[in-house]
Write an enzyme that holds these catalytic residues in place. Structure first.
Site, mmCIF file in Angstrom:
data_model
loop_
_atom_site.group_PDB
_atom_site.id
_atom_site.type_symbol
_atom_site.label_atom_id
_atom_site.label_comp_id
_atom_site.label_asym_id
_atom_site.label_seq_id
_atom_site.Cartn_x
_atom_site.Cartn_y
_atom_site.Cartn_z
ATOM 1 N N HIS A 162 -7.294 -4.134 2.355
ATOM 2 C CA HIS A 162 -6.463 -5.320 2.589
ATOM 3 C C HIS A 162 -5.024 -4.859 2.792
ATOM 4 O O HIS A 162 -4.742 -3.659 2.742
ATOM 5 C CB HIS A 162 -6.598 -6.313 1.427
ATOM 6 N N HIS A 208 -2.042 -5.574 1.104
ATOM 7 C CA HIS A 208 -0.988 -5.449 0.112
ATOM 8 C C HIS A 208 -0.405 -4.044 0.261
ATOM 9 O O HIS A 208 -1.131 -3.074 0.539
ATOM 10 C CB HIS A 208 -1.543 -5.668 -1.304
ATOM 11 N N ASP A 235 0.575 -1.694 -1.576
ATOM 12 C CA ASP A 235 0.094 -0.524 -2.317
ATOM 13 C C ASP A 235 -1.171 0.073 -1.695
ATOM 14 O O ASP A 235 -1.607 1.142 -2.109
ATOM 15 C CB ASP A 235 -0.130 -0.852 -3.813
ATOM 16 N N HIS A 236 -1.714 -0.586 -0.679
ATOM 17 C CA HIS A 236 -2.914 -0.073 -0.012
ATOM 18 C C HIS A 236 -2.643 0.400 1.411
ATOM 19 O O HIS A 236 -3.536 0.931 2.058
ATOM 20 C CB HIS A 236 -4.017 -1.144 -0.015
ATOM 21 N N HIS A 271 -10.060 -11.672 -3.243
ATOM 22 C CA HIS A 271 -8.739 -11.331 -3.764
ATOM 23 C C HIS A 271 -7.767 -12.427 -3.317
ATOM 24 O O HIS A 271 -8.192 -13.457 -2.791
ATOM 25 C CB HIS A 271 -8.347 -9.939 -3.237
ATOM 26 N N ASP A 287 -9.211 -4.594 -3.958
ATOM 27 C CA ASP A 287 -8.954 -5.376 -5.157
ATOM 28 C C ASP A 287 -9.846 -6.618 -5.099
ATOM 29 O O ASP A 287 -9.893 -7.273 -4.050
ATOM 30 C CB ASP A 287 -7.508 -5.831 -5.183
ATOM 31 N N HIS A 321 -7.545 1.926 -9.788
ATOM 32 C CA HIS A 321 -6.578 0.845 -9.543
ATOM 33 C C HIS A 321 -6.102 0.214 -10.853
ATOM 34 O O HIS A 321 -6.183 -0.992 -11.069
ATOM 35 C CB HIS A 321 -7.188 -0.232 -8.614
#
Lengths: 302, 302
Positions: A61, A63, A65-66, A138, A206, A265
């Site tokens: 996805h 976000h 942090d990914h 998520h 996530d 994670h």
């Protein structure tokens, strides 16, 4: 055989002693990367595996942090002299996200092949791996991944003889290659038994726990699953942020009857995941707390 | 006093033992950051200084190694609860670049104030620091920075008496504050001698050497200058990529009569910059090879 490297195990923000969660899988010299947060390219170097071997990047996805490490990783691939196209897979919005980030990586010496998921479940191959992306739950569209390395049946000389296959081509067929011999077409299935159990890795972050995840992870050799919160009392927080506790991840692993599970994670508020490992192991014994650079090589049984 | 932290010292790509070049300056509790490549937010944490204190981010240019960490850093500031606006300064294109990168950081709990340079030289303040951005010469628009902490003149009681300043307000004026007393306006200049030498730091990367840099760096307490190549024989490469060798940086430092110089922004092909330090010191003795986390505190003379 299938090498799996948990490149990083952190969620939300990169810490000085914890890279953001990403996973590197390599099979027969070709690799795929799942997610690419800030610093993932450094974490890959620390793990001692090859950037160059990456054939596909699969995003869960968008976000930050990914995905925030994507432009830097693309430029580094270019610096390494890559000219082969690179496939990138991800949920709806992939074009917009990659084009936005490429404002700082406008020129690359290789092309990008962007594959945006239009269905809740999509399948493709990366080298010898069969990959299935499946929608999870998520705060925005997000997918989990099942990677499968299939294994052909055993060579069966009785079957080969029964099918009157010339011995001169047994070896070729045994290796899984179709062949035409003296004007007749032969397929490997004519000399092989039923396909055997292959190897499978399932990766989920996530997400909240879902029946679909248990179904997709069924019998996996390795299940890499998010565990944002160690403390089961953070259940409300997990619901609010659409993540899981260790216990929820362990319930999924148990339900899916996987062989082993690595948690990943972790919240930045969870500096010592192992403090909560026992809670997860009480539910699913083969749980481990994943760590940066953790690796395993899965091999066919026999 | 003025704290200077060289957060990272690498060029082009982040290495497992070298963060990308960025610089953090702090004065009276307010900080500014110059450049923000992939991992800069982690490097800042490793250096043990506060993300939260950052009031402005000043960008030299938009090559990824100088800006790819921006979206992650913005999100981390938001996670830390920042609500104060954040100023970002940079060359033409700032809006386009920041908007592109914000595709993965669309929601922030604070506003961004973007200041795009329209002139080859522009001045502004960050807390108590006077900052001058000046155009340098790279493969795309790029600016160097001079940060100056001014110092008022010494309190001069003879001057105060001569100007018939009431003693009741001497202390207020001495601290640099204007005051109205019994209906008359007074200014600090009426009790202070001539401004004294302040503190200055000049930061230049990525660029070829220029007369303008020597002029802007004149007499600086600390000159932080790129040294992409240690080996003077890489002169042609430096010309081609619009960077400098250590020797060229040392010539600039000598010409600018700075007090000291830190080299930074090393090529990934230069694992041991100190091997070439003697070449630079032969030209300018007060040269050091900068390293991740290097710091100094500059203080007013007395």
């Amino acid at each position: 055989m299938l090498d799996v490297v948990l490149v990083g195990c952190g969620g939300t923000i990169p810490l000085k002693n914890r890279w953001l969660t990403a996973c590197y899988l390599r099979c027969n010299g070709r690799a795929m990367l799942i997610d690419c947060g800030e610093g993932t390219q450094i974490a890959i170097k620390e793990a001692g595996v090859s950037l160059y071997a990456i054939n596909a990047i699969c995003l869960t996805h968008y976000h930050a942090d990914h995905i925030s490490g994507l432009p830097g990783l693309l430029l580094s691939l270019g610096n390494e002299g890559r000219t082969d196209p690179l496939a990138i897979y991800g949920p709806v919005g992939l074009q917009r996200i990659v084009n936005g980030l490429r404002v700082i990586a406008p020129e690359l010496p290789f092309s990008l092949e962007l594959h945006e998921y239009l269905q809740p479940q999509e399948s493709f191959t990366v080298g010898d791996l069969s990959v299935t992306a499946f929608a999870v739950k998520h705060t925005l569209p997000c997918y989990g991944y099942r990677m499968q390395l299939p294994r052909a049946g055993k060579f069966d000389p009785i079957r080969a003889k029964h099918n009157q296959i010339p011995m001169a081509i047994w070896s070729t067929l045994q290796k899984g290659n179709a062949v035409t011999y003296e004007g007749v077409a032969y397929s490997p299935q004519q000399v092989l038994g039923a396909p055997r159990k292959g190897l499978s890795v399932v990766y989920c972050t996530d997400t909240r726990p879902l029946e679909r995840i248990a179904t997709m992870a069924q019998g996996a050799d390795l299940f890499i699953c998010e565990g944002m919160y160690g403390d089961a009392s953070k259940q409300d927080k997990a619901l609010e942020t659409q993540h899981m506790t260790f216990s929820e991840a362990a319930q999924l692993a148990k339900q899916a009857e996987v062989r082993s599970m690595w948690l990943t994670h972790y919240s930045p508020s969870l500096p010592e995941p192992n403090e909560y490992l026992a809670d997860a192991q009480a539910i699913f014994a083969e749980t481990q707390c994943g760590f940066d650079g953790q690796r395993t090589t899965l091999r066919f049984e026999d």
